[in-house]
Write a protein that holds these residues in place. Sequence first.
Motif, PDB file in Angstrom:
ATOM      1  N   ALA A   2       0.825  -1.208   0.000  1.00 38.65           N
ATOM      2  CA  ALA A   2       0.000   0.000   0.000  1.00 38.65           C
ATOM      3  C   ALA A   2       0.860   1.258   0.000  1.00 38.65           C
ATOM      4  O   ALA A   2       0.492   2.265   0.571  1.00 38.65           O
ATOM      5  CB  ALA A   2      -0.921  -0.018   1.214  1.00 38.65           C
ATOM      6  N   TYR A   3       2.032   1.206  -0.644  1.00 35.94           N
ATOM      7  CA  TYR A   3       2.883   2.394  -0.682  1.00 35.94           C
ATOM      8  C   TYR A   3       3.375   2.649  -2.094  1.00 35.94           C
ATOM      9  O   TYR A   3       3.375   1.763  -2.946  1.00 35.94           O
ATOM     10  CB  TYR A   3       4.070   2.258   0.272  1.00 35.94           C
ATOM     11  N   THR A   4       3.770   3.910  -2.313  1.00 36.57           N
ATOM     12  CA  THR A   4       4.378   4.293  -3.580  1.00 36.57           C
ATOM     13  C   THR A   4       5.619   5.127  -3.286  1.00 36.57           C
ATOM     14  O   THR A   4       5.673   5.858  -2.289  1.00 36.57           O
ATOM     15  CB  THR A   4       3.421   5.118  -4.457  1.00 36.57           C
ATOM     16  N   LEU A  13      13.409  15.347  -4.648  1.00 32.05           N
ATOM     17  CA  LEU A  13      12.743  14.603  -3.576  1.00 32.05           C
ATOM     18  C   LEU A  13      12.338  13.219  -4.038  1.00 32.05           C
ATOM     19  O   LEU A  13      11.977  13.021  -5.195  1.00 32.05           O
ATOM     20  CB  LEU A  13      11.450  15.299  -3.150  1.00 32.05           C
ATOM     21  N   VAL A  14      12.373  12.299  -3.086  1.00 30.69           N
ATOM     22  CA  VAL A  14      11.670  11.030  -3.242  1.00 30.69           C
ATOM     23  C   VAL A  14      10.412  11.197  -2.403  1.00 30.69           C
ATOM     24  O   VAL A  14      10.475  11.511  -1.219  1.00 30.69           O
ATOM     25  CB  VAL A  14      12.497   9.826  -2.740  1.00 30.69           C
ATOM     26  N   ARG A  15       9.273  11.018  -3.040  1.00 26.35           N
ATOM     27  CA  ARG A  15       7.981  11.120  -2.351  1.00 26.35           C
ATOM     28  C   ARG A  15       7.498   9.711  -2.027  1.00 26.35           C
ATOM     29  O   ARG A  15       7.280   8.903  -2.933  1.00 26.35           O
ATOM     30  CB  ARG A  15       6.958  11.862  -3.210  1.00 26.35           C
ATOM     31  N   TYR A  16       7.349   9.460  -0.744  1.00 24.45           N
ATOM     32  CA  TYR A  16       6.922   8.152  -0.253  1.00 24.45           C
ATOM     33  C   TYR A  16       5.542   8.324   0.349  1.00 24.45           C
ATOM     34  O   TYR A  16       5.344   9.110   1.267  1.00 24.45           O
ATOM     35  CB  TYR A  16       7.951   7.669   0.774  1.00 24.45           C
ATOM     36  N   ARG A  17       4.570   7.620  -0.197  1.00 19.64           N
ATOM     37  CA  ARG A  17       3.190   7.696   0.284  1.00 19.64           C
ATOM     38  C   ARG A  17       2.771   6.312   0.738  1.00 19.64           C
ATOM     39  O   ARG A  17       2.968   5.329   0.021  1.00 19.64           O
ATOM     40  CB  ARG A  17       2.289   8.182  -0.847  1.00 19.64           C
ATOM     41  N   HIS A  18       2.231   6.247   1.945  1.00 20.19           N
ATOM     42  CA  HIS A  18       1.783   4.962   2.487  1.00 20.19           C
ATOM     43  C   HIS A  18       0.409   5.180   3.102  1.00 20.19           C
ATOM     44  O   HIS A  18       0.239   6.065   3.932  1.00 20.19           O
ATOM     45  CB  HIS A  18       2.764   4.486   3.559  1.00 20.19           C
ATOM     46  N   GLU A  19      -0.555   4.379   2.690  1.00 19.29           N
ATOM     47  CA  GLU A  19      -1.912   4.491   3.214  1.00 19.29           C
ATOM     48  C   GLU A  19      -2.348   3.190   3.862  1.00 19.29           C
ATOM     49  O   GLU A  19      -1.853   2.121   3.525  1.00 19.29           O
ATOM     50  CB  GLU A  19      -2.891   4.863   2.103  1.00 19.29           C
ATOM     51  N   GLY A  20      -3.292   3.323   4.786  1.00 24.33           N
ATOM     52  CA  GLY A  20      -3.845   2.149   5.444  1.00 24.33           C
ATOM     53  C   GLY A  20      -3.042   1.769   6.670  1.00 24.33           C
ATOM     54  O   GLY A  20      -2.329   2.571   7.259  1.00 24.33           O
ATOM     55  N   VAL A  21      -3.156   0.518   7.058  1.00 26.40           N
ATOM     56  CA  VAL A  21      -2.437  -0.003   8.213  1.00 26.40           C
ATOM     57  C   VAL A  21      -1.019  -0.370   7.755  1.00 26.40           C
ATOM     58  O   VAL A  21      -0.849  -1.127   6.806  1.00 26.40           O
ATOM     59  CB  VAL A  21      -3.154  -1.227   8.806  1.00 26.40           C
ATOM     60  N   ILE A  22      -0.030   0.189   8.428  1.00 25.70           N
ATOM     61  CA  ILE A  22       1.357  -0.027   8.051  1.00 25.70           C
ATOM     62  C   ILE A  22       1.970  -1.089   8.952  1.00 25.70           C
ATOM     63  O   ILE A  22       2.055  -0.913  10.167  1.00 25.70           O
ATOM     64  CB  ILE A  22       2.173   1.276   8.141  1.00 25.70           C
ATOM     65  N   ASP A  50       4.721  10.628   3.463  1.00 24.92           N
ATOM     66  CA  ASP A  50       3.351  11.045   3.734  1.00 24.92           C
ATOM     67  C   ASP A  50       2.571   9.857   4.289  1.00 24.92           C
ATOM     68  O   ASP A  50       2.249   8.919   3.568  1.00 24.92           O
ATOM     69  CB  ASP A  50       2.718  11.557   2.448  1.00 24.92           C
ATOM     70  N   TYR A  51       2.298   9.917   5.591  1.00 23.47           N
ATOM     71  CA  TYR A  51       1.570   8.854   6.274  1.00 23.47           C
ATOM     72  C   TYR A  51       0.156   9.279   6.671  1.00 23.47           C
ATOM     73  O   TYR A  51      -0.452   8.648   7.531  1.00 23.47           O
ATOM     74  CB  TYR A  51       2.328   8.411   7.532  1.00 23.47           C
ATOM     75  N   ARG A  52      -0.365  10.335   6.045  1.00 26.75           N
ATOM     76  CA  ARG A  52      -1.744  10.728   6.361  1.00 26.75           C
ATOM     77  C   ARG A  52      -2.688   9.601   5.961  1.00 26.75           C
ATOM     78  O   ARG A  52      -2.448   8.888   4.993  1.00 26.75           O
ATOM     79  CB  ARG A  52      -2.116  12.020   5.619  1.00 26.75           C
ATOM     80  N   ASN A  53      -3.732   9.447   6.724  1.00 31.61           N
ATOM     81  CA  ASN A  53      -4.715   8.378   6.516  1.00 31.61           C
ATOM     82  C   ASN A  53      -4.106   6.988   6.713  1.00 31.61           C
ATOM     83  O   ASN A  53      -4.543   6.016   6.103  1.00 31.61           O
ATOM     84  CB  ASN A  53      -5.372   8.477   5.135  1.00 31.61           C
ATOM     85  N   SER A  54      -3.079   6.921   7.547  1.00 28.55           N
ATOM     86  CA  SER A  54      -2.418   5.657   7.851  1.00 28.55           C
ATOM     87  C   SER A  54      -2.371   5.435   9.347  1.00 28.55           C
ATOM     88  O   SER A  54      -2.466   6.378  10.125  1.00 28.55           O
ATOM     89  CB  SER A  54      -0.975   5.668   7.327  1.00 28.55           C
ATOM     90  N   THR A  55      -2.165   4.190   9.711  1.00 25.98           N
ATOM     91  CA  THR A  55      -1.993   3.822  11.102  1.00 25.98           C
ATOM     92  C   THR A  55      -0.805   2.869  11.184  1.00 25.98           C
ATOM     93  O   THR A  55      -0.746   1.885  10.444  1.00 25.98           O
ATOM     94  CB  THR A  55      -3.241   3.099  11.636  1.00 25.98           C
ATOM     95  N   PHE A  56       0.136   3.167  12.067  1.00 24.36           N
ATOM     96  CA  PHE A  56       1.263   2.266  12.277  1.00 24.36           C
ATOM     97  C   PHE A  56       0.830   1.111  13.172  1.00 24.36           C
ATOM     98  O   PHE A  56       0.343   1.329  14.273  1.00 24.36           O
ATOM     99  CB  PHE A  56       2.435   2.997  12.948  1.00 24.36           C
ATOM    100  N   ASP A  57       0.987  -0.097  12.674  1.00 23.77           N
ATOM    101  CA  ASP A  57       0.740  -1.289  13.476  1.00 23.77           C
ATOM    102  C   ASP A  57       2.101  -1.884  13.830  1.00 23.77           C
ATOM    103  O   ASP A  57       2.415  -3.030  13.510  1.00 23.77           O
ATOM    104  CB  ASP A  57      -0.115  -2.289  12.709  1.00 23.77           C
ATOM    105  N   ILE A  58       2.920  -1.032  14.445  1.00 20.25           N
ATOM    106  CA  ILE A  58       4.306  -1.370  14.763  1.00 20.25           C
ATOM    107  C   ILE A  58       4.578  -0.877  16.180  1.00 20.25           C
ATOM    108  O   ILE A  58       4.330   0.295  16.481  1.00 20.25           O
ATOM    109  CB  ILE A  58       5.275  -0.688  13.781  1.00 20.25           C
ATOM    110  N   PRO A  59       5.095  -1.711  17.051  1.00 21.48           N
ATOM    111  CA  PRO A  59       5.406  -1.253  18.411  1.00 21.48           C
ATOM    112  C   PRO A  59       6.476  -0.155  18.398  1.00 21.48           C
ATOM    113  O   PRO A  59       7.366  -0.144  17.537  1.00 21.48           O
ATOM    114  CB  PRO A  59       5.939  -2.506  19.107  1.00 21.48           C
ATOM    115  N   LEU A  60       6.400   0.761  19.346  1.00 25.24           N
ATOM    116  CA  LEU A  60       7.377   1.846  19.430  1.00 25.24           C
ATOM    117  C   LEU A  60       8.807   1.334  19.559  1.00 25.24           C
ATOM    118  O   LEU A  60       9.740   1.971  19.078  1.00 25.24           O
ATOM    119  CB  LEU A  60       7.060   2.774  20.600  1.00 25.24           C
ATOM    120  N   ARG A  61       8.990   0.190  20.181  1.00 29.49           N
ATOM    121  CA  ARG A  61      10.349  -0.341  20.353  1.00 29.49           C
ATOM    122  C   ARG A  61      11.023  -0.619  19.010  1.00 29.49           C
ATOM    123  O   ARG A  61      12.247  -0.683  18.924  1.00 29.49           O
ATOM    124  CB  ARG A  61      10.339  -1.588  21.232  1.00 29.49           C
ATOM    125  N   TYR A  62      10.252  -0.764  17.948  1.00 33.26           N
ATOM    126  CA  TYR A  62      10.812  -0.980  16.619  1.00 33.26           C
ATOM    127  C   TYR A  62      11.634   0.231  16.156  1.00 33.26           C
ATOM    128  O   TYR A  62      12.530   0.091  15.319  1.00 33.26           O
ATOM    129  CB  TYR A  62       9.698  -1.305  15.625  1.00 33.26           C
TER     130      TYR A  62
END
Length: 129
Positions: A2-4, A13-22, A50-62
Amino acid sequence: MAYTLTLDHPAKLVRYRHEGVIQRTELDAAWTDLMAMEEFTQRQYDLLSDYRNSTFDIPLRYAYDIAAFMSGVRPILDGKRQAIIVDNAFSSAASTLLAGLARINAGFIIKVFSTLDAAERWLASGAHR
């Protein structure tokens, strides 16, 4: 995935866009792709994530694993800048933690923003703060 990753040659610039659950695996895959891009690794292109409209499903310790990875590629990241755009509190906190670790471990300068306009202005300014 779900990224480009797209190149913005005029802005260097490199534009990185990620949507949804990461998931961690997706973040790892995106960085693998990024590190294969000559513009990022050899031509001084900065990164706009750009992580708008995304949610990190990754623990902070990562964040510490990411910092260790960044330390290993310090010659590429040292002095390079990344603007991260987020729109929720957890992503903001996680990105701010990562920004501090990236600066210490790799000299990678990360700032966290809530709008695309502010992120683009900072990257265009050439500022390192």
